[in-house]
Design a protein around this motif. Sequence first.
Motif, PDB file in Angstrom:
ATOM      1  N   UNK A 186       0.848  -1.189   0.000  1.00 24.34           N
ATOM      2  CA  UNK A 186       0.000   0.000   0.000  1.00 24.34           C
ATOM      3  C   UNK A 186       0.892   1.252   0.000  1.00 24.34           C
ATOM      4  N   UNK A 187       0.279   2.407  -0.146  1.00 23.06           N
ATOM      5  CA  UNK A 187       1.035   3.647  -0.316  1.00 23.06           C
ATOM      6  C   UNK A 187       2.003   3.887   0.831  1.00 23.06           C
ATOM      7  N   UNK A 188       1.516   3.635   2.049  1.00 19.50           N
ATOM      8  CA  UNK A 188       2.361   3.893   3.211  1.00 19.50           C
ATOM      9  C   UNK A 188       3.588   2.973   3.215  1.00 19.50           C
ATOM     10  N   UNK A 189       3.360   1.736   2.824  1.00 19.21           N
ATOM     11  CA  UNK A 189       4.482   0.790   2.766  1.00 19.21           C
ATOM     12  C   UNK A 189       5.508   1.205   1.709  1.00 19.21           C
ATOM     13  N   UNK A 190       5.009   1.696   0.566  1.00 18.03           N
ATOM     14  CA  UNK A 190       5.919   2.166  -0.479  1.00 18.03           C
ATOM     15  C   UNK A 190       6.721   3.356   0.035  1.00 18.03           C
ATOM     16  N   UNK A 191       6.001   4.325   0.625  1.00 15.76           N
ATOM     17  CA  UNK A 191       6.700   5.512   1.164  1.00 15.76           C
ATOM     18  C   UNK A 191       7.727   5.087   2.204  1.00 15.76           C
ATOM     19  N   UNK A 192       7.334   4.105   3.041  1.00 16.58           N
ATOM     20  CA  UNK A 192       8.238   3.620   4.084  1.00 16.58           C
ATOM     21  C   UNK A 192       9.480   2.984   3.487  1.00 16.58           C
ATOM     22  N   UNK A 193       9.266   2.121   2.478  1.00 24.32           N
ATOM     23  CA  UNK A 193      10.411   1.449   1.850  1.00 24.32           C
ATOM     24  C   UNK A 193      11.368   2.481   1.256  1.00 24.32           C
ATOM     25  N   UNK A 194      10.803   3.510   0.609  1.00 23.60           N
ATOM     26  CA  UNK A 194      11.646   4.547  -0.003  1.00 23.60           C
ATOM     27  C   UNK A 194      12.448   5.278   1.083  1.00 23.60           C
ATOM     28  N   UNK A 195      11.761   5.634   2.170  1.00 23.44           N
ATOM     29  CA  UNK A 195      12.451   6.351   3.257  1.00 23.44           C
ATOM     30  C   UNK A 195      13.566   5.484   3.843  1.00 23.44           C
ATOM     31  N   UNK A 196      13.280   4.190   3.958  1.00 25.13           N
ATOM     32  CA  UNK A 196      14.305   3.290   4.499  1.00 25.13           C
ATOM     33  C   UNK A 196      15.527   3.237   3.578  1.00 25.13           C
ATOM     34  N   UNK A 197      15.272   3.177   2.240  1.00 23.71           N
ATOM     35  CA  UNK A 197      16.394   3.164   1.292  1.00 23.71           C
ATOM     36  C   UNK A 197      17.179   4.468   1.372  1.00 23.71           C
ATOM     37  N   UNK A 198      16.439   5.585   1.576  1.00 20.72           N
ATOM     38  CA  UNK A 198      17.145   6.864   1.720  1.00 20.72           C
ATOM     39  C   UNK A 198      18.021   6.845   2.964  1.00 20.72           C
ATOM     40  N   UNK A 199      17.491   6.226   4.014  1.00 21.27           N
ATOM     41  CA  UNK A 199      18.268   6.147   5.249  1.00 21.27           C
ATOM     42  C   UNK A 199      19.544   5.319   5.063  1.00 21.27           C
ATOM     43  N   UNK A 200      19.393   4.106   4.491  1.00 20.39           N
ATOM     44  CA  UNK A 200      20.583   3.241   4.429  1.00 20.39           C
ATOM     45  C   UNK A 200      21.596   3.711   3.393  1.00 20.39           C
ATOM     46  N   UNK A 205      16.009  11.729   5.079  1.00 19.44           N
ATOM     47  CA  UNK A 205      14.844  10.850   5.084  1.00 19.44           C
ATOM     48  C   UNK A 205      13.929  11.185   6.251  1.00 19.44           C
ATOM     49  N   UNK A 206      12.706  10.691   6.182  1.00 17.00           N
ATOM     50  CA  UNK A 206      11.735  10.830   7.271  1.00 17.00           C
ATOM     51  C   UNK A 206      11.910   9.602   8.172  1.00 17.00           C
ATOM     52  N   UNK A 207      12.364   9.833   9.420  1.00 22.07           N
ATOM     53  CA  UNK A 207      12.738   8.714  10.280  1.00 22.07           C
ATOM     54  C   UNK A 207      11.569   7.792  10.601  1.00 22.07           C
ATOM     55  N   UNK A 208      10.390   8.417  10.806  1.00 17.89           N
ATOM     56  CA  UNK A 208       9.221   7.606  11.178  1.00 17.89           C
ATOM     57  C   UNK A 208       8.848   6.640  10.057  1.00 17.89           C
ATOM     58  N   UNK A 209       8.854   7.191   8.813  1.00 16.93           N
ATOM     59  CA  UNK A 209       8.559   6.341   7.650  1.00 16.93           C
ATOM     60  C   UNK A 209       9.630   5.272   7.484  1.00 16.93           C
ATOM     61  N   UNK A 210      10.891   5.675   7.709  1.00 15.68           N
ATOM     62  CA  UNK A 210      11.991   4.735   7.523  1.00 15.68           C
ATOM     63  C   UNK A 210      11.876   3.567   8.497  1.00 15.68           C
ATOM     64  N   UNK A 211      11.430   3.857   9.722  1.00 16.53           N
ATOM     65  CA  UNK A 211      11.267   2.778  10.689  1.00 16.53           C
ATOM     66  C   UNK A 211      10.219   1.785  10.209  1.00 16.53           C
ATOM     67  N   UNK A 212       9.148   2.316   9.624  1.00 14.80           N
ATOM     68  CA  UNK A 212       8.116   1.448   9.053  1.00 14.80           C
ATOM     69  C   UNK A 212       8.694   0.655   7.878  1.00 14.80           C
ATOM     70  N   UNK A 213       9.493   1.356   7.076  1.00 13.46           N
ATOM     71  CA  UNK A 213      10.072   0.754   5.875  1.00 13.46           C
ATOM     72  C   UNK A 213      11.030  -0.381   6.173  1.00 13.46           C
ATOM     73  N   UNK A 214      11.664  -0.311   7.304  1.00 15.94           N
ATOM     74  CA  UNK A 214      12.620  -1.374   7.646  1.00 15.94           C
ATOM     75  C   UNK A 214      11.918  -2.740   7.675  1.00 15.94           C
ATOM     76  N   UNK A 215      10.703  -2.729   8.226  1.00 12.42           N
ATOM     77  CA  UNK A 215       9.911  -3.970   8.268  1.00 12.42           C
ATOM     78  C   UNK A 215       9.515  -4.412   6.865  1.00 12.42           C
ATOM     79  N   UNK A 216       9.092  -3.451   6.066  1.00 12.25           N
ATOM     80  CA  UNK A 216       8.709  -3.767   4.682  1.00 12.25           C
ATOM     81  C   UNK A 216       9.907  -4.386   3.969  1.00 12.25           C
TER      82      UNK A 216
END
Length: 291
Positions: A186-200, A205-216
């Motif tokens: 879903x959109x939130x998962x996509x945004x999360x995955x992107x934020x996580x990639x930006x982080x690594x 990046x948006x830390x909150x989204x990145x934390x979600x993205x790590x799981x994705x």
Amino acid sequence: MSNFWSAWIIILTVVTLLLNLWILLANRKSTNAGGTTGHIHDGIEEYDNPLPQWWLILFLGTMIFGAGYLVAFPGLGKFPGILNWTTVGSYETQIAKAEEQYAPLYAQYAATPVEQLYRIPEAMKMAQRIFGNNCAQCHGSDAGGAFGFPNLTDDDWLWGGDAHQIRTTISQGRTGVMTAWGGILNTEQVDGAIAYLQQISGQNHDQQLADLGEGVFSTYCMVCHGATGEGNILFGAPNLTDDIWLYGPDEVWIRQAVVVGRNNQMPAHNVLLSEDKIHLLTAYVYGLSRN
Ligand code: HEC
Ligand code: HEC
């Protein structure tokens, strides 16, 4: 060419040549020497002088040359000419000659391991020319790559950078397939995955989204891109932590890759190039990030 068109060309050519000859011979002497032809234009009269001897001979010479040429070389419809010369044949002779000339050199280079060959400047000069003719259109003449075409000079490899891996890539080609996740996440998962990639990869990046993205990431992406996003040469899955991007670092390109996927191909060159040339190219690519 059909027989009809062949005959058509032969008849047209021969008749034209004969007509030319007839005009030439018919006009080689004047009918009214010293007088005029009777043609007057704006008060200018035309003398009836014979054709100059040198001009006549030159013209006859070109006609004889033309006739001889048409007998020797292809030109008269389907008639191949008695020399059996063809453009393809001439090309092949030149290639064969060049191959014969360079065969000893290729054999010498083929016997030199890639790990040494890349240090021999004469060999690399040859390889650079082969690269320019066969690879530069996609990878750039400096091998620096372009959008979707990997940089070959940065020692960052999709498919591995040792001699054997590079040779396999060039010889057999590679297909990099990245699944489209737009319909699965879903959109939130996509945004999360992107934020996580930006982080690594060390981007903002948006830390909150990145934390979600790590799981994705660990659920959906790890299989190919590795536990920490370091990539996997088995699938040609890029390292996502090094901030080196096949398609650019901007969010729009990361999003596109994730949502619609990617399908990228390096064509197999074993059908186009000899083993010896592939060996030289392997050394060339091997050396690009080491020299
Ligand atoms: C039609 C375009 C095209 C041509 C021509 C081409 N390549 Fe490629 N090459 C690609 C693409 C696209 C990829 C990336 C494949 C992927 O995404 O997995 C690639 C990947 C590679 C790789 C792997 C890079 C890595 O990071 O592992 C090497 C090495 C390579 N090419 C060398 C060559 C050489 C040498 C030639 C000339 C013989 C050549 N390529 C010709 C498009 C091309
Ligand atoms: C089936 C294996 C596979 C899975 C699963 C996978 N990827 Fe990929 N991914 C690839 C391959 C292979 C490429 C390289 C595509 C190419 O060669 O163009 C790639 C490319 C990418 C790129 C582009 C990188 C660049 O350098 O431009 C991004 C971003 C990406 N993947 C993110 C993800 C995310 C996020 C997930 C999980 C939601 C994911 N991938 C899951 C195989 C996979």
